[in-house]
Scaffold this motif. Structure first.
Motif, mmCIF file in Angstrom:
data_model
loop_
_atom_site.group_PDB
_atom_site.id
_atom_site.type_symbol
_atom_site.label_atom_id
_atom_site.label_comp_id
_atom_site.label_asym_id
_atom_site.label_seq_id
_atom_site.Cartn_x
_atom_site.Cartn_y
_atom_site.Cartn_z
ATOM 1 N N ALA A 81 0.847 -1.195 0.000
ATOM 2 C CA ALA A 81 0.000 0.000 0.000
ATOM 3 C C ALA A 81 0.881 1.242 0.000
ATOM 4 C CB ALA A 81 -0.911 -0.002 1.219
ATOM 5 N N SER A 82 0.513 2.212 -0.830
ATOM 6 C CA SER A 82 1.291 3.447 -0.936
ATOM 7 C C SER A 82 0.341 4.592 -1.247
ATOM 8 C CB SER A 82 2.342 3.312 -2.033
ATOM 9 O OG SER A 82 3.109 4.485 -2.115
ATOM 10 N N LYS A 83 0.738 5.793 -0.883
ATOM 11 C CA LYS A 83 -0.082 6.969 -1.179
ATOM 12 C C LYS A 83 0.002 7.263 -2.669
ATOM 13 C CE LYS A 83 0.291 9.112 3.309
ATOM 14 N NZ LYS A 83 0.633 10.311 4.069
ATOM 15 N N ALA A 84 -1.174 7.535 -3.241
ATOM 16 C CA ALA A 84 -1.233 7.791 -4.677
ATOM 17 C C ALA A 84 -2.223 8.896 -4.977
ATOM 18 C CB ALA A 84 -1.646 6.517 -5.410
ATOM 19 N N GLY A 85 -2.027 9.531 -6.115
ATOM 20 C CA GLY A 85 -2.932 10.575 -6.572
ATOM 21 C C GLY A 85 -4.138 9.981 -7.260
ATOM 22 N N SER A 86 -5.037 10.842 -7.714
ATOM 23 C CA SER A 86 -6.273 10.386 -8.342
ATOM 24 C C SER A 86 -6.032 9.731 -9.708
ATOM 25 C CB SER A 86 -7.239 11.559 -8.497
ATOM 26 O OG SER A 86 -6.638 12.555 -9.309
ATOM 27 N N GLU A 87 -4.914 10.010 -10.345
ATOM 28 C CA GLU A 87 -4.611 9.463 -11.661
ATOM 29 C C GLU A 87 -3.868 8.135 -11.597
ATOM 30 O OE1 GLU A 87 -2.487 12.540 -13.626
ATOM 31 O OE2 GLU A 87 -4.167 13.933 -13.538
ATOM 32 N N GLY A 88 -3.623 7.627 -10.398
ATOM 33 C CA GLY A 88 -2.964 6.339 -10.254
ATOM 34 C C GLY A 88 -1.452 6.411 -10.146
ATOM 35 N N ARG A 89 -0.912 7.609 -10.064
ATOM 36 C CA ARG A 89 0.538 7.753 -9.906
ATOM 37 C C ARG A 89 0.861 7.884 -8.419
ATOM 38 N NH1 ARG A 89 3.937 8.383 -13.742
ATOM 39 N NH2 ARG A 89 5.253 9.820 -12.603
ATOM 40 N N LEU A 90 1.943 7.256 -8.007
ATOM 41 C CA LEU A 90 2.345 7.273 -6.603
ATOM 42 C C LEU A 90 3.015 8.594 -6.233
ATOM 43 C CD1 LEU A 90 3.946 3.725 -6.258
ATOM 44 C CD2 LEU A 90 1.610 4.399 -5.787
ATOM 45 N N PHE A 91 2.859 8.980 -4.974
ATOM 46 C CA PHE A 91 3.631 10.088 -4.431
ATOM 47 C C PHE A 91 4.953 9.475 -3.988
ATOM 48 C CE2 PHE A 91 -0.726 11.713 -3.162
ATOM 49 C CZ PHE A 91 -0.816 12.574 -4.240
ATOM 50 N N GLY A 92 5.949 9.530 -4.838
ATOM 51 C CA GLY A 92 7.215 8.846 -4.574
ATOM 52 C C GLY A 92 7.281 7.599 -5.429
ATOM 53 N N SER A 93 7.906 6.556 -4.917
ATOM 54 C CA SER A 93 8.024 5.321 -5.691
ATOM 55 C C SER A 93 8.274 4.144 -4.763
ATOM 56 C CB SER A 93 9.167 5.438 -6.703
ATOM 57 O OG SER A 93 10.384 5.632 -6.018
ATOM 58 N N ILE A 94 8.129 2.953 -5.306
ATOM 59 C CA ILE A 94 8.424 1.712 -4.601
ATOM 60 C C ILE A 94 9.722 1.186 -5.204
ATOM 61 C CG2 ILE A 94 7.657 -0.636 -4.065
ATOM 62 C CD1 ILE A 94 5.827 1.434 -2.844
ATOM 63 N N GLY A 95 10.726 0.988 -4.369
ATOM 64 C CA GLY A 95 12.024 0.532 -4.846
ATOM 65 C C GLY A 95 12.399 -0.834 -4.297
ATOM 66 N N THR A 96 13.638 -1.212 -4.534
ATOM 67 C CA THR A 96 14.115 -2.523 -4.110
ATOM 68 C C THR A 96 14.072 -2.673 -2.591
ATOM 69 O OG1 THR A 96 16.400 -1.713 -4.131
ATOM 70 C CG2 THR A 96 15.606 -2.794 -6.118
ATOM 71 N N ARG A 97 14.384 -1.609 -1.874
ATOM 72 C CA ARG A 97 14.370 -1.657 -0.409
ATOM 73 C C ARG A 97 12.962 -1.925 0.109
ATOM 74 N NH1 ARG A 97 17.128 3.067 1.353
ATOM 75 N NH2 ARG A 97 18.973 1.775 1.444
ATOM 76 N N ASP A 98 11.972 -1.270 -0.467
ATOM 77 C CA ASP A 98 10.582 -1.450 -0.039
ATOM 78 C C ASP A 98 10.089 -2.872 -0.299
ATOM 79 O OD1 ASP A 98 10.371 1.340 0.612
ATOM 80 O OD2 ASP A 98 10.146 1.746 -1.529
ATOM 81 N N ILE A 99 10.434 -3.412 -1.461
ATOM 82 C CA ILE A 99 10.015 -4.771 -1.809
ATOM 83 C C ILE A 99 10.704 -5.783 -0.902
ATOM 84 C CG2 ILE A 99 10.056 -6.517 -3.626
ATOM 85 C CD1 ILE A 99 9.767 -4.125 -5.611
ATOM 86 N N ALA A 100 12.002 -5.601 -0.659
ATOM 87 C CA ALA A 100 12.736 -6.516 0.221
ATOM 88 C C ALA A 100 12.175 -6.480 1.641
ATOM 89 C CB ALA A 100 14.215 -6.167 0.214
ATOM 90 N N LYS A 101 11.837 -5.293 2.134
ATOM 91 C CA LYS A 101 11.284 -5.166 3.484
ATOM 92 C C LYS A 101 9.913 -5.836 3.574
ATOM 93 C CE LYS A 101 10.184 -1.785 7.090
ATOM 94 N NZ LYS A 101 9.123 -2.618 7.598
ATOM 95 N N SER A 102 9.075 -5.644 2.562
ATOM 96 C CA SER A 102 7.743 -6.257 2.570
ATOM 97 C C SER A 102 7.831 -7.777 2.528
ATOM 98 C CB SER A 102 6.928 -5.765 1.373
ATOM 99 O OG SER A 102 6.693 -4.391 1.483
ATOM 100 N N LEU A 103 8.756 -8.305 1.731
ATOM 101 C CA LEU A 103 8.921 -9.759 1.674
ATOM 102 C C LEU A 103 9.477 -10.298 2.985
ATOM 103 C CD1 LEU A 103 10.204 -10.825 -1.833
ATOM 104 C CD2 LEU A 103 8.301 -11.740 -0.569
ATOM 105 N N SER A 104 10.415 -9.567 3.589
ATOM 106 C CA SER A 104 10.965 -9.998 4.875
ATOM 107 C C SER A 104 9.889 -9.979 5.949
ATOM 108 C CB SER A 104 12.141 -9.109 5.278
ATOM 109 O OG SER A 104 13.202 -9.260 4.357
#
Length: 150
Positions: A81-104
């Motif tokens: 889950a991430s904050k996003a605007g009405s057009e479907g674009r994220l405020f920021g981005s999801i990177g390798t660190r975020d994915i690794a942390k979520s999987l861990s």
């Protein structure tokens, strides 16, 4: 400079291979990280004594990597889950660190350098294909679903 590889190194050789590399690569990377030793008579004899120990250690690492890859493949998808605007674009981005942390957090230990984002950071809502290189020759893939945080 001739060295003996103590681990399998992609594009260079297998465990125990005697290879010729540039001095800087050996001095700055392989030798400090204990990935190789200089190819002298003394080190050749020492390596021959420890060969079975090093091979069993490498086999154990490969089996652990395969088990982690199976766990990632069985998971099939991961929702972030991430904050996003009405057009479907994220405020920021999801990177390798975020994915690794979520999987861990999901119980599968993954380091950020094992995550491969083919098209760069994830910046939109929806499904994204993410690949993992767990070990030399051990790969996995996962579908990451990014949803809007309310």
């Amino acid at each position: 400079m001739e060295i003996i590889l103590l681990n399998e190194i992609e594009n260079f050789g297998q465990l125990g291979s005697k290879v010729r590399v540039k001095r800087g690569f050996a001095r700055n990377f392989l030798l400090p990280k204990r990935q190789a030793v200089l190819a002298t008579k003394k080190s050749m004899a020492y390596f021959d004594e420890r060969r079975s120990e090093l091979e069993s250690k490498a086999a154990k690492a490969i089996e652990e990597a395969k088990a982690r890859a199976r766990a990632i493949n069985e998971l099939a998808s991961l929702t972030i889950a991430s904050k996003a605007g009405s057009e479907g674009r994220l405020f920021g981005s999801i990177g390798t660190r975020d994915i690794a942390k979520s999987l861990s957090d999901a119980g599968i230990p993954v380091m950020k350098n094992e995550v491969r984002l083919l098209n760069g950071f994830l910046r939109t809502l929806g499904e994204h294909e993410v690949h993992f290189k767990i070990y030399n020759g051990v790969f996995a893939q996962l579908k990451v679903i990014i949803i809007s945080e309310d």
